[in-house]
Each structure stands twice: as structure tokens, then as C-alpha cells.
Write a protein that holds these residues in place. Structure first.
Motif, PDB file in Angstrom:
ATOM      1  N   GLU A  94      -6.545 -32.742 -16.871  1.00 50.48           N
ATOM      2  CA  GLU A  94      -6.143 -31.608 -17.706  1.00 50.48           C
ATOM      3  C   GLU A  94      -5.749 -30.399 -16.865  1.00 50.48           C
ATOM      4  O   GLU A  94      -4.895 -29.597 -17.275  1.00 50.48           O
ATOM      5  CB  GLU A  94      -7.274 -31.249 -18.671  1.00 50.48           C
ATOM      6  CG  GLU A  94      -7.460 -32.265 -19.789  1.00 50.48           C
ATOM      7  CD  GLU A  94      -8.761 -32.080 -20.550  1.00 50.48           C
ATOM      8  OE1 GLU A  94      -9.497 -31.111 -20.242  1.00 50.48           O
ATOM      9  OE2 GLU A  94      -9.054 -32.906 -21.440  1.00 50.48           O
ATOM     10  N   TYR A 103      -2.075 -30.552 -16.157  1.00 54.13           N
ATOM     11  CA  TYR A 103      -1.276 -30.099 -17.289  1.00 54.13           C
ATOM     12  C   TYR A 103      -1.283 -28.571 -17.388  1.00 54.13           C
ATOM     13  O   TYR A 103      -0.243 -27.953 -17.648  1.00 54.13           O
ATOM     14  CB  TYR A 103      -1.813 -30.705 -18.585  1.00 54.13           C
ATOM     15  CG  TYR A 103      -1.529 -32.181 -18.741  1.00 54.13           C
ATOM     16  CD1 TYR A 103      -0.336 -32.627 -19.298  1.00 54.13           C
ATOM     17  CD2 TYR A 103      -2.456 -33.138 -18.326  1.00 54.13           C
ATOM     18  CE1 TYR A 103      -0.071 -33.979 -19.447  1.00 54.13           C
ATOM     19  CE2 TYR A 103      -2.194 -34.490 -18.470  1.00 54.13           C
ATOM     20  CZ  TYR A 103      -0.998 -34.905 -19.025  1.00 54.13           C
ATOM     21  OH  TYR A 103      -0.744 -36.242 -19.154  1.00 54.13           O
ATOM     22  N   ARG A 137       2.504 -28.260 -18.792  1.00 55.53           N
ATOM     23  CA  ARG A 137       3.078 -29.527 -19.246  1.00 55.53           C
ATOM     24  C   ARG A 137       2.419 -29.951 -20.550  1.00 55.53           C
ATOM     25  O   ARG A 137       1.191 -29.905 -20.671  1.00 55.53           O
ATOM     26  CB  ARG A 137       2.836 -30.578 -18.156  1.00 55.53           C
ATOM     27  CG  ARG A 137       3.296 -32.004 -18.442  1.00 55.53           C
ATOM     28  CD  ARG A 137       2.767 -32.875 -17.319  1.00 55.53           C
ATOM     29  NE  ARG A 137       3.087 -34.292 -17.448  1.00 55.53           N
ATOM     30  CZ  ARG A 137       4.032 -34.920 -16.750  1.00 55.53           C
ATOM     31  NH1 ARG A 137       4.760 -34.229 -15.886  1.00 55.53           N
ATOM     32  NH2 ARG A 137       4.246 -36.193 -16.908  1.00 55.53           N
ATOM     33  N   ALA A 147       0.502 -32.016 -23.261  1.00 57.75           N
ATOM     34  CA  ALA A 147      -0.571 -32.992 -23.019  1.00 57.75           C
ATOM     35  C   ALA A 147      -0.195 -34.406 -23.418  1.00 57.75           C
ATOM     36  O   ALA A 147      -0.875 -35.354 -23.025  1.00 57.75           O
ATOM     37  CB  ALA A 147      -1.835 -32.562 -23.762  1.00 57.75           C
ATOM     38  N   SER A 201       6.400 -40.656 -17.709  1.00 51.32           N
ATOM     39  CA  SER A 201       6.381 -39.434 -16.915  1.00 51.32           C
ATOM     40  C   SER A 201       7.784 -39.054 -16.467  1.00 51.32           C
ATOM     41  O   SER A 201       8.560 -39.896 -16.018  1.00 51.32           O
ATOM     42  CB  SER A 201       5.494 -39.654 -15.675  1.00 51.32           C
ATOM     43  OG  SER A 201       5.452 -38.497 -14.888  1.00 51.32           O
TER      44      SER A 201
END
Length: 242
Positions: free
Chosen positions: A50, A53, A58, A60, A237
Motif C-alpha cells: 500500500e 500505491y 496509483r 489501488a 500493471s
């Protein structure tokens, strides 16, 4: 430095070990791969992932790629490793190819954006391999995997030099985030991503993201065509400004 033939002094063992310990402590570390620089965290630590992110800004639900050392066990991360995956690993690993497989139930879904799949890659860059091995040595069972999207803010250009990473994350660097310098990234674009997670559904091999390894090369190894993504294809991704 003058191009990719002039490389800085390789990171010292102390620098590698410090970055590995940061990962083991749930912190971030940036490192080079042959494609671009990655922003890494312990793939099995949801809070650490996390932090990737948060640092990148970014969403989640965007998956990240898990990087493993050459001796890493794919079976630890994936619930199924089909023969097609074995062929591609033999042909292109270590290298700029990410395989999407069914995720093992023990692996948190934070690395897959909540999906039941996982993206796995074995980088060829020696600094990346040194870091992965040092990190794995700190993990029970030695199966350390590092979740690492490109080390840039969401929507920005992927970094090919350590100085790009430092410029992108000055606050994190000021707070002690290691940035291992491995010189200029040789490939300069993100890895090719191939989905093999739906072979049992008849989907075949699906190219989710083009890269240095072409669809034709993949098809030649598999002896079958590589398909375009359909509506049911997993999110991958870097396919949406990651």
C-alpha cells in the motif's frame, strides 16, 4: 556517464543489505532492472505494498508485478504453473517478460489489485538479482518477492536512471528510502506482459502489454498464436498510465 556502456560503481554489499532490510521492515526501496527502475516493497506485506500505491498516487485496483530471484520458486506464488509458463520462463527468464498466472491463496491480493491472478517476473539486472537474493535470505523459507511497479508518480514517464527516481520521490529519499544505482536501464521500456491465467478457460496466451519481447517471439516458443485482450482479461500493471 556516457550511455549504457559507462556504469557507476556497483552498489556495495552494505547498500544492498540496507535496501533488503528496508524491504523486510515494510519500507520501500528503489532498484534498477533491465527495463526501468522499480519502486519495491515486500510482496507479502499488504501495508508495505500500500505504501507503493500511496507514494505513486496509483489507484489501488492496479496490479503490481512481483519480482523474484532466478532460484525463486514460482510455485510459491502461483496456484498453477502450466507447461506454457515453463516454456516461456526457459526461453526468456531472467529477462523482460512478466507472466500472469493464478495467484496462490497464501499471497495477499494487494499485489493483484484484488484479482485472483499474479504477475511474476525474474529480472536479469545483476543489482536487482543481488537485492532479491539478499531480501529472500531475510524471509522465512527464503521466498522473498518484491512487488515493484516503475519508480515514478502515476502517469509520469518511467525512470531509466537512479537520478530520475531521486527527482521523482524527494520526500521518500529524504526520509531514508534507498535508491540503488545500477546505471542506465538497458531496455528502457516496461516488460512484456502475457496472461496465462485463463488457459483452462480456452483463452490461450494473451498479450496484455507489448514490450521488448515481441508477440511473435512468444508465439514461436509456444507454437501457438498470442491473442489480443478481451473484455474478461485481467488488469495488468502499466497498461493505464502506471
Amino acid at each position: 556517464m556516457h550511455g549504457k556502456t559507462a556504469t557507476p560503481a556497483a552498489p556495495s554489499r552494505q547498500e544492498i543489505d540496507r535496501a533488503a532490510h528496508c524491504l523486510a521492515e515494510g519500507r520501500l526501496a528503489a532498484f534498477p532492472t533491465e527495463t526501468v527502475y522499480g519502486l519495491g516493497a515486500d510482496a507479502e506485506n499488504p501495508r508495505a505494498v500500500e505504501r507503493i500505491y500511496a507514494a505513486k498516487g496509483r489507484p489501488a485496483n492496479h496490479p503490481v508485478i512481483v519480482h523474484i530471484a532466478p532460484e525463486g520458486e514460482v510455485e510459491y506464488w502461483a496456484a498453477q504453473v502450466p507447461p506454457e509458463a515453463r516454456l516461456l520462463m526457459q526461453a526468456f527468464w531472467p529477462g523482460p517478460l512478466t507472466l500472469i498466472l493464478k495467484r496462490a491463496s497464501r499471497i495477499p491480493d494487494t499485489v493483484s489489485g484484488g484479482q485472483d491472478s499474479i504477475g511474476l517476473r525474474c529480472p536479469s539486472h545483476p543489482v536487482a538479482q543481488d537485492l532479491l537474493r539478499a531480501f529472500a535470505a531475510l524471509k522465512p523459507g527464503g521466498q522473498g518477492g518484491v512487488a515493484a511497479p516503475s519508480a515514478n508518480k502515476f502517469g509520469q514517464v518511467s525512470p531509466t536512471l537512479a537520478e530520475h527516481v531521486r527527482g521523482e520521490f524527494p520526500d521518500e529519499v529524504a526520509q531514508g528510502m534507498p535508491v540503488l544505482d545500477g546505471g542506465a536501464a538497458e531496455v528502457g521500456i516496461e516488460s512484456t506482459i502475457v496472461d496465462l491465467s485463463r488457459l483452462d478457460q480456452g483463452a490461450g496466451a494473451v498479450l496484455l502489454r507489448p514490450g521488448h519481447i515481441s508477440a511473435a517471439q512468444i508465439a514461436a516458443v509456444l507454437g501457438q498464436p498470442v491473442h489480443r485482450p478481451d473484455a474478461a482479461a485481467p488488469r495488468a500493471s502499466g497498461t493505464r498510465s502506471a
